[in-house]
Every structure is written in structure tokens, then in C-alpha cells.
Design an enzyme around this catalytic site. Structure first.
Site, PDB file in Angstrom:
ATOM      1  N   ASP A  92     -21.276 -28.903  -4.385  1.00 20.18           N
ATOM      2  CA  ASP A  92     -19.996 -28.415  -3.382  1.00 20.18           C
ATOM      3  C   ASP A  92     -19.224 -29.642  -2.713  1.00 20.18           C
ATOM      4  O   ASP A  92     -18.275 -29.640  -2.477  1.00 20.18           O
ATOM      5  CB  ASP A  92     -20.503 -27.418  -2.467  1.00 20.18           C
ATOM      6  CG  ASP A  92     -20.802 -25.880  -3.195  1.00 20.18           C
ATOM      7  OD1 ASP A  92     -19.701 -25.578  -3.982  1.00 20.18           O
ATOM      8  OD2 ASP A  92     -21.617 -25.263  -2.648  1.00 20.18           O
ATOM      9  N   LYS A  96     -28.662 -19.847  -2.814  1.00 19.42           N
ATOM     10  CA  LYS A  96     -28.418 -21.386  -2.737  1.00 19.42           C
ATOM     11  C   LYS A  96     -29.602 -22.157  -2.230  1.00 19.42           C
ATOM     12  O   LYS A  96     -30.046 -23.204  -2.581  1.00 19.42           O
ATOM     13  CB  LYS A  96     -27.160 -21.678  -2.231  1.00 19.42           C
ATOM     14  CG  LYS A  96     -25.980 -21.512  -3.025  1.00 19.42           C
ATOM     15  CD  LYS A  96     -24.736 -22.215  -2.301  1.00 19.42           C
ATOM     16  CE  LYS A  96     -23.533 -21.816  -3.225  1.00 19.42           C
ATOM     17  NZ  LYS A  96     -22.176 -22.587  -2.687  1.00 19.42           N
ATOM     18  N   GLY A 102     -23.740 -23.061   5.404  1.00 20.89           N
ATOM     19  CA  GLY A 102     -24.110 -23.605   4.181  1.00 20.89           C
ATOM     20  C   GLY A 102     -22.999 -24.558   3.799  1.00 20.89           C
ATOM     21  O   GLY A 102     -23.218 -25.627   3.440  1.00 20.89           O
ATOM     22  N   TYR A 110     -10.243 -19.450  -0.773  1.00 30.12           N
ATOM     23  CA  TYR A 110      -9.113 -19.493  -1.807  1.00 30.12           C
ATOM     24  C   TYR A 110      -8.518 -18.262  -1.967  1.00 30.12           C
ATOM     25  O   TYR A 110      -7.487 -18.231  -2.913  1.00 30.12           O
ATOM     26  CB  TYR A 110      -9.575 -20.354  -2.988  1.00 30.12           C
ATOM     27  CG  TYR A 110     -11.006 -19.771  -3.475  1.00 30.12           C
ATOM     28  CD1 TYR A 110     -12.038 -20.330  -3.100  1.00 30.12           C
ATOM     29  CD2 TYR A 110     -10.994 -18.608  -4.470  1.00 30.12           C
ATOM     30  CE1 TYR A 110     -13.359 -19.649  -3.818  1.00 30.12           C
ATOM     31  CE2 TYR A 110     -11.989 -18.076  -4.969  1.00 30.12           C
ATOM     32  CZ  TYR A 110     -13.293 -18.576  -4.552  1.00 30.12           C
ATOM     33  OH  TYR A 110     -14.476 -18.140  -5.025  1.00 30.12           O
ATOM     34  N   THR A 125     -25.199 -19.205  -6.339  1.00 32.32           N
ATOM     35  CA  THR A 125     -24.287 -18.830  -5.366  1.00 32.32           C
ATOM     36  C   THR A 125     -25.166 -17.936  -4.606  1.00 32.32           C
ATOM     37  O   THR A 125     -26.210 -17.450  -4.485  1.00 32.32           O
ATOM     38  CB  THR A 125     -22.982 -18.345  -5.934  1.00 32.32           C
ATOM     39  OG1 THR A 125     -22.090 -18.251  -4.797  1.00 32.32           O
ATOM     40  CG2 THR A 125     -23.070 -16.837  -6.503  1.00 32.32           C
TER      41      THR A 125
HETATM   42  P1  NAP Z   1     -22.631 -19.028   5.587  1.00 30.85           P
HETATM   43  O1  NAP Z   1     -23.634 -19.938   5.196  1.00 30.85           O
HETATM   44  O2  NAP Z   1     -22.877 -17.531   5.728  1.00 30.85           O
HETATM   45  O3  NAP Z   1     -21.996 -19.380   6.922  1.00 30.85           O
HETATM   46  C1  NAP Z   1     -20.949 -18.480   7.259  1.00 30.85           C
HETATM   47  C2  NAP Z   1     -19.853 -19.202   8.544  1.00 30.85           C
HETATM   48  O4  NAP Z   1     -18.858 -18.369   8.875  1.00 30.85           O
HETATM   49  C3  NAP Z   1     -20.995 -19.573   9.918  1.00 30.85           C
HETATM   50  O5  NAP Z   1     -20.449 -20.974  10.464  1.00 30.85           O
HETATM   51  C4  NAP Z   1     -20.631 -18.118  10.640  1.00 30.85           C
HETATM   52  O6  NAP Z   1     -20.919 -18.473  12.028  1.00 30.85           O
HETATM   53  C5  NAP Z   1     -19.270 -18.085  10.376  1.00 30.85           C
HETATM   54  N1  NAP Z   1     -18.660 -16.690  10.528  1.00 30.85           N
HETATM   55  C6  NAP Z   1     -18.934 -15.653   9.865  1.00 30.85           C
HETATM   56  N2  NAP Z   1     -18.152 -14.679  10.491  1.00 30.85           N
HETATM   57  C7  NAP Z   1     -17.710 -15.030  11.457  1.00 30.85           C
HETATM   58  C8  NAP Z   1     -16.941 -14.357  12.515  1.00 30.85           C
HETATM   59  N3  NAP Z   1     -16.688 -13.173  12.439  1.00 30.85           N
HETATM   60  N4  NAP Z   1     -16.597 -15.253  13.706  1.00 30.85           N
HETATM   61  C9  NAP Z   1     -16.685 -16.421  13.672  1.00 30.85           C
HETATM   62  N5  NAP Z   1     -17.423 -17.100  12.679  1.00 30.85           N
HETATM   63  C10 NAP Z   1     -18.228 -16.385  11.536  1.00 30.85           C
HETATM   64  O7  NAP Z   1     -21.532 -19.084   4.362  1.00 30.85           O
HETATM   65  P2  NAP Z   1     -20.955 -20.278   3.655  1.00 30.85           P
HETATM   66  O8  NAP Z   1     -22.021 -20.486   2.633  1.00 30.85           O
HETATM   67  O9  NAP Z   1     -20.953 -21.571   4.666  1.00 30.85           O
HETATM   68  O10 NAP Z   1     -19.444 -19.908   3.332  1.00 30.85           O
HETATM   69  C11 NAP Z   1     -18.501 -19.790   4.184  1.00 30.85           C
HETATM   70  C12 NAP Z   1     -17.150 -19.545   3.377  1.00 30.85           C
HETATM   71  O11 NAP Z   1     -16.901 -20.858   2.499  1.00 30.85           O
HETATM   72  C13 NAP Z   1     -16.954 -18.543   2.608  1.00 30.85           C
HETATM   73  O12 NAP Z   1     -15.909 -18.023   2.712  1.00 30.85           O
HETATM   74  C14 NAP Z   1     -17.448 -19.187   1.206  1.00 30.85           C
HETATM   75  O13 NAP Z   1     -16.502 -18.333   0.314  1.00 30.85           O
HETATM   76  C15 NAP Z   1     -16.439 -20.689   1.323  1.00 30.85           C
HETATM   77  N6  NAP Z   1     -16.872 -21.229   0.104  1.00 30.85           N
HETATM   78  C16 NAP Z   1     -16.065 -22.008  -0.638  1.00 30.85           C
HETATM   79  C17 NAP Z   1     -16.424 -22.647  -1.421  1.00 30.85           C
HETATM   80  C18 NAP Z   1     -15.438 -23.266  -2.403  1.00 30.85           C
HETATM   81  O14 NAP Z   1     -15.696 -24.049  -3.404  1.00 30.85           O
HETATM   82  N7  NAP Z   1     -14.220 -23.220  -2.185  1.00 30.85           N
HETATM   83  C19 NAP Z   1     -17.913 -23.161  -1.592  1.00 30.85           C
HETATM   84  C20 NAP Z   1     -18.672 -22.746  -0.692  1.00 30.85           C
HETATM   85  C21 NAP Z   1     -18.354 -21.870   0.336  1.00 30.85           C
HETATM   86  P3  NAP Z   1     -22.426 -18.070  12.645  1.00 30.85           P
HETATM   87  O15 NAP Z   1     -23.100 -19.291  12.473  1.00 30.85           O
HETATM   88  O16 NAP Z   1     -22.022 -17.922  14.126  1.00 30.85           O
HETATM   89  O17 NAP Z   1     -22.847 -16.829  12.172  1.00 30.85           O
END
Ligand code: NAP
Length: 293
Positions: free
Chosen positions: A107, A71, A134, A234, A67
């Protein structure tokens, strides 16, 4: 659960990992299956990631989950990767098979199982994805494989949305990219695409505990009752984003189902047996309610 000389260890590599729900979910499943393994959350600093991945083989672990923040970095550290992991650009599951380290990403398939449970078939549909990190890439590539016709991508950093758009378009679907500033003040073009969208997926980290009061700035009129609106967050189970969608009559789904099913798919890859999904779901729900295993 008794630890003895036959116990094997699997687990999670992340940093930090202290608040992960995965140990409770997987250990409940292992107990239910009567498998003498332990699932442990390992806080692996980035500099130690290659040693941690090598340890899967050295310690004959069945495998491991990976995680944040590892990743993407783990991809070149395994021997083989699945198509899902290559397309997602990330590995969330390592499986040790006959001495070979196989990197997969469950995922996206976990998300597909969760929306299927909610009765949604993505084939031929228009899908709105908010965010382009991601999680958006894993979910988007899986949805493209499931036959989505058109993606609408919106991200704060528009270059990231365009890069994800290029990848998704290379898989077949049509892609439209819109700036973040349109979410609260949508153009007629964006409003029309939300109108035809069967599903809206919120993939940013906005609204996640402990910053649950921060939300995606979106015009409530974009939601409607023929939509399934998903938030990958979640915790809390009802984000402000989902509350807004529900108030507009949409069906809503939080990220717990995706977490559950990505874990179930990993467990199935390690054990070769069907995962006890309801046992795992109950363990997650207890964690979310603050209960102890
Ligand atoms: P990531 O790669 O760091 O991407 C973060 C995303 O959030 C990007 O699109 C980023 O936009 C946006 N973001 C962050 N802060 C922001 C803000 N203040 N205003 C607007 N946009 C913002 O993270 P990730 O791995 O994709 O994870 C994202 C979410 O998905 C997390 O909450 C994670 O816990 C959740 N998730 C859940 C599961 C599940 O099993 N339910 C699995 C994976 C992830 P920019 O590109 O502009 O920075």
C-alpha cells in the site's frame, strides 16, 4: 480465459469482498501477460482466516491479497514479513516462495508510485496526514522512508494520531499532532503548517461511496495552489474533500493510483514480471464507470 488442468488460482481474502475492483484489475493483467492463473475474490470470515492463509501453501497458490478486516490479523499467520509490512503493522500481499509464506505490504509503495506519477517528490517536505488508521500508517511509514522532513497528523481519536506520531518520529522525521476540532477552525500554528505543506493526504473513510455526501470538516483556506491534495478514497473519483481543494487551486489526486500500484507491485511479486500497468488502470476505470469486464 480458459481454465484447464494447469490453471493456478490467486486472489483476495477479505470480508466482504463483493464490491472489490481487484479481480477485474488482476484478471485483465493476467490475460495481457498470457499467464494461466485466475484471480478470485474469497469472502473469508475472520474465524477462517488461518485456514485461508494455510490454503495458499496447500493449494500452491502464487499468493493472495488481503484486505479489510484481515490486514493486521494475517501478520502472525505468515512465515516471514517484509520491513514495509512490519512498519505498517499489516500485510496486504502474501507471496508463496519456495514453500515459504512471505507477507508484504504494497500500500505505502503503491501510494509513493502514485504521487511520483503526479510529479511529487516527498523528500524534505512537510506532509499533512488526516486520519491515523491502517492506511495512514502504511502511507506514513512509506513517506518517512522516502525522506519526509515533517509530519502533521490530525485524527478524530487523538490517541491514535499520537501513537502513529511516535512510530513516525522513531523513523526520523519531526512530528506535530493536532486535534480534529482544529480542521474547521485552525489555530495559527496549524494554518502555518498547511501553508508549508507540499502534500495533504486524506486517509479516513469519510466521503466514500455510498456516504459520499459526508466529508472531512476542513476550512477551505487551508488549501493552496502549491499543494498536492490526495484522497485515498477512489469511489467517487472526486470526493467533496477533493472538490474543496481543487476550488482553492490545489492539484488533486484520488486513491485510484494507489489501488492500481499496490496491485501492480503484488502482481510483480507473484509473477516476477513487470505489471501491465496501463491495462490494469483501464480495467479499474471501467469498473469505476460501472462497466463490466
Ligand atoms: P481504518 O484503519 O479503519 O481507519 C479509519 C480512519 O478513518 C481512522 O483515522 C478513523 O478515525 C477515521 N474515521 C472513520 N470514520 C470517521 C468519522 N466519522 N469521522 C472522523 N474520522 C473517521 O481504515 P483504513 O484501512 O485506514 O482505510 C481508510 C480509508 O482508506 C478507506 O476509505 C479505504 O478504502 C482507503 N484505502 C484506500 C486504499 C487505496 O488503495 N486507494 C488503500 C487502503 C485504504 P478514528 O481513529 O477516530 O476512528
Amino acid at each position: 480465459m480458459q481454465v484447464d488442468a494447469a490453471t493456478r488460482v490467486c486472489g483476495l481474502f477479505g470480508y466482504p469482498v463483493g464490491h472489490s475492483f481487484s479481480p477485474a484489475m488482476h484478471n485483465a493483467a493476467l490475460r495481457a501477460l498470457g499467464i494461466n492463473w485466475l484471480y478470485v475474490a474469497f469472502a473469508v470470515r475472520p474465524a477462517h482466516l488461518p485456514a485461508a492463509v494455510a490454503a495458499v501453501r496447500a493449494l500452491d497458490m502464487p499468493g493472495a491479497n488481503v484486505t479489510i478486516p484481515h490486514k493486521e490479523a494475517v501478520l502472525p499467520l505468515v512465515d516471514e514479513v517484509s520491513d514495509a509490512a512490519r512498519l505498517a503493522g499489516a500485510v496486504n500481499t502474501i507471496v508463496l516462495r519456495d514453500g515459504v509464506l512471505f507477507g508484504d505490504n504494497t500500500d505505502g509503495r503503491g501510494f509513493l508510485r502514485a504521487v511520483a506519477e503526479a510529479g511529487f517528490d516527498p523528500h524534505g517536505k512537510t506532509v499533512v496526514i488526516i486520519g491515523a488508521g491502517g492506511a495512514a500508517r502504511a502511507v506514513g511509514t512509506a513517506l518517512a522512508g522516502a525522506g519526509v522532513a515533517r509530519f502533521v497528523l490530525i485524527n478524530r481519536t487523538i490517541e491514535r494520531a499520537r501513537a502513529l506520531g511516535d512510530l513516525l518520529a522513531s523513523l526520523g522525521p519531526e512530528v506535530r499532532v493536532f486535534p480534529w476540532s482544529e480542521l474547521p477552525r485552525p489555530s495559527a500554528a496549524l494554518a502555518a503548517l498547511f501553508e508549508e505543506a507540499g502534500i495533504v493526504v486524506q486517509t479516513t473513510s469519510l466521503g466514500m461511496h455510498p456516504a459520499a455526501n459526508i466529508s472531512v470538516p476542513i476550512a477551505p483556506a487551508l488549501f493552496h495552489r502549491n499543494q498536492l491534495v490526495c484522497d485515498l478514497v477512489y469511489n467517487p473519483p472526486r470526493t467533496r474533500f477533493l472538490e474543496g481543494a481543487e476550488a482553492a487551486g490545489a492539484r488533486v489526486l484520488n486513491g485510484l493510483g494507489m489501488l492500481l500500484h499496490q496491485g501492480a507491485l503484488a502482481l510483480e511479486a507473484w509473477t516476477g514480471r513487470p505489471a501491465p500497468v496501463e491495462v490494469m488502470r483501464a480495467a479499474l476505470e471501467r469498473q469505476l464507470a460501472g462497466g463490466k469486464e
